[in-house]
Design a protein around this motif. Structure first.
Motif, PDB file in Angstrom:
ATOM      1  N   ILE A   7       0.831  -1.191   0.000  1.00 27.82           N
ATOM      2  CA  ILE A   7       0.000   0.000   0.000  1.00 27.82           C
ATOM      3  C   ILE A   7       0.874   1.252   0.000  1.00 27.82           C
ATOM      4  N   THR A   8       0.575   2.169  -0.893  1.00 26.05           N
ATOM      5  CA  THR A   8       1.214   3.480  -0.886  1.00 26.05           C
ATOM      6  C   THR A   8       0.200   4.499  -0.381  1.00 26.05           C
ATOM      7  N   VAL A   9       0.550   5.165   0.687  1.00 28.19           N
ATOM      8  CA  VAL A   9      -0.341   6.158   1.280  1.00 28.19           C
ATOM      9  C   VAL A   9       0.129   7.541   0.845  1.00 28.19           C
ATOM     10  N   LYS A  10      -0.792   8.331   0.299  1.00 30.48           N
ATOM     11  CA  LYS A  10      -0.452   9.679  -0.151  1.00 30.48           C
ATOM     12  C   LYS A  10      -0.979  10.719   0.836  1.00 30.48           C
ATOM     13  N   SER A  11      -0.262  11.838   0.935  1.00 32.33           N
ATOM     14  CA  SER A  11      -0.662  12.925   1.825  1.00 32.33           C
ATOM     15  C   SER A  11      -1.182  14.110   1.019  1.00 32.33           C
ATOM     16  N   TYR A  12      -2.157  14.801   1.612  1.00 34.24           N
ATOM     17  CA  TYR A  12      -2.820  15.913   0.950  1.00 34.24           C
ATOM     18  C   TYR A  12      -3.220  16.884   2.056  1.00 34.24           C
ATOM     19  N   SER A  13      -2.765  18.117   1.992  1.00 38.21           N
ATOM     20  CA  SER A  13      -3.095  19.048   3.072  1.00 38.21           C
ATOM     21  C   SER A  13      -4.555  19.472   3.007  1.00 38.21           C
ATOM     22  N   TYR A  14      -5.100  19.772   4.164  1.00 37.51           N
ATOM     23  CA  TYR A  14      -6.485  20.264   4.279  1.00 37.51           C
ATOM     24  C   TYR A  14      -6.681  21.487   3.386  1.00 37.51           C
ATOM     25  N   LYS A  15      -5.704  22.380   3.422  1.00 34.84           N
ATOM     26  CA  LYS A  15      -5.777  23.597   2.600  1.00 34.84           C
ATOM     27  C   LYS A  15      -5.843  23.261   1.118  1.00 34.84           C
TER      28      LYS A  15
END
Length: 323
Positions: free
Chosen positions: A141-149
């Motif tokens: 599994i590759t987990v990606k990050s994405y800011s709330y903004k």
């Protein structure tokens, strides 16, 4: 009169066997990493002050006196007291309770996995979460990050930290929502997030939403983002539009923690909600916490994702409705 089939569990035997295997694999994952499994009380003298979480109260007798306690909404408070003393990585799998939660994705009683890692930053914890997901889901599994903004800007064209209430209200209206959150700015953001962002998250790959507004910090630290704006040091994991986990870079400042609890109760008073007794044991332990990150993960929802279930009742042996 109830039907003679009403006694049956909501989960099938085949799914129960798969869930038991998943729980075994989770425990083995942490055992191999020398993370200590602990148990803490389900019943406490203190409840959760969070305005958006309803604790279930329970009467009991202690020393011949009638007391009112609360079934925990998370093992967080007790686990942090243990962590402050032991200073070692800990985890727990337990039943937790949140009143008034009933839907295809909610049950009042559900199973939570929670773990704390001394000397882990949030990125370390995100990496470990990815390892756990790979173990549970059976592939890399590759987990990606994405800011709330950024997710607000990309989805709605709105900057969540600078947009005024009239802009947020207009955004809701042009997308067909006519609810009125008044002057509750965070309420407008929560409304837009839950209706237009959350349902679309994590279908291609699990997504971590990071850098939340400070008003959503709960027990997380506050830092500043690349624009110099204050943000909560936390992330939430989403898969297939479901919130699966919630992580904090844990606050270790007793005075700040106490002020947050008091602020919660002030909001509760204004909303005519029950005032919750503050857990001073946690407040006193807070100054002794090692630098750490912690995370709570919904076991039943993760099982729903793994088995492609649309109703949490299929992931729980017997739901509250029929308990």
């Amino acid at each position: 009169m109830t039907k003679d089939t009403d006694f049956r569990p909501s989960m099938s035997l085949a799914l129960a066997q798969k869930k038991a295997k998943m729980l075994h694999d989770i425990r083995q994952f942490f055992i191999k990493k020398d993370v200590l499994e602990i148990t803490t009380p389900v019943l406490s003298h203190y409840g959760n002050t969070d305005v958006f979480i309803e604790s279930i109260s329970a009467n009991f007798h202690h020393g011949g006196q009638l007391k009112t306690g609360y079934l925990h909404t998370s093992p967080e408070f007790a686990m942090k007291r243990v962590l402050a003393d032991y200073g070692v990585p800990i985890f727990q799998i337990c039943q937790v309770f949140r009143d008034n939660e009933r839907s295809l994705r909610h049950n009042i009683e559900f199973t939570m996995l929670e773990w704390y890692r001394p000397n882990f930053c949030l990125s370390d914890l995100a990496d470990e979460l990815g390892e756990l997901l790979s173990t549970v889901l059976g592939n890399s599994i590759t987990v990606k990050s994405y800011s709330y903004k950024q997710v607000f800007l990309d989805t709605l064209g709105v900057h969540p930290f600078t947009a005024d209430i009239s802009t947020l209200r207009h955004t809701a209206q042009i997308h067909g929502i006519n609810l009125d959150m008044g002057d509750d700015r965070q309420g407008w953001l929560d409304l837009l997030f839950s209706h237009f962002i959350e349902p679309n998250l994590g279908f291609d790959t699990p997504i971590l939403i990071t850098d939340y507004p400070p008003k959503t910090a709960a027990l997380a630290k506050i830092c500043h983002d690349d624009e110099g704006l204050p943000v909560a040091q936390r992330f939430e994991l989403y898969i297939n539009g479901l919130e699966i986990a919630n992580a904090y870079d844990e606050l270790a400042d007793s005075q700040a923690l106490l002020e947050r609890f008091k602020a919660d109760n002030a909001k509760r008073y204004a909303l005519q909600l029950p005032i919750m007794p503050i857990d001073m044991n946690l407040v006193h332990a807070c100054d002794h916490l090692p630098s750490c990150s912690g995370i709570a993960l919904g076991i039943d929802r993760l099982f729903m994702v793994r088995e492609q279930l649309s109703n949490i009742g299929e992931a729980i042996t017997i739901t509250t409705d029929n308990a």
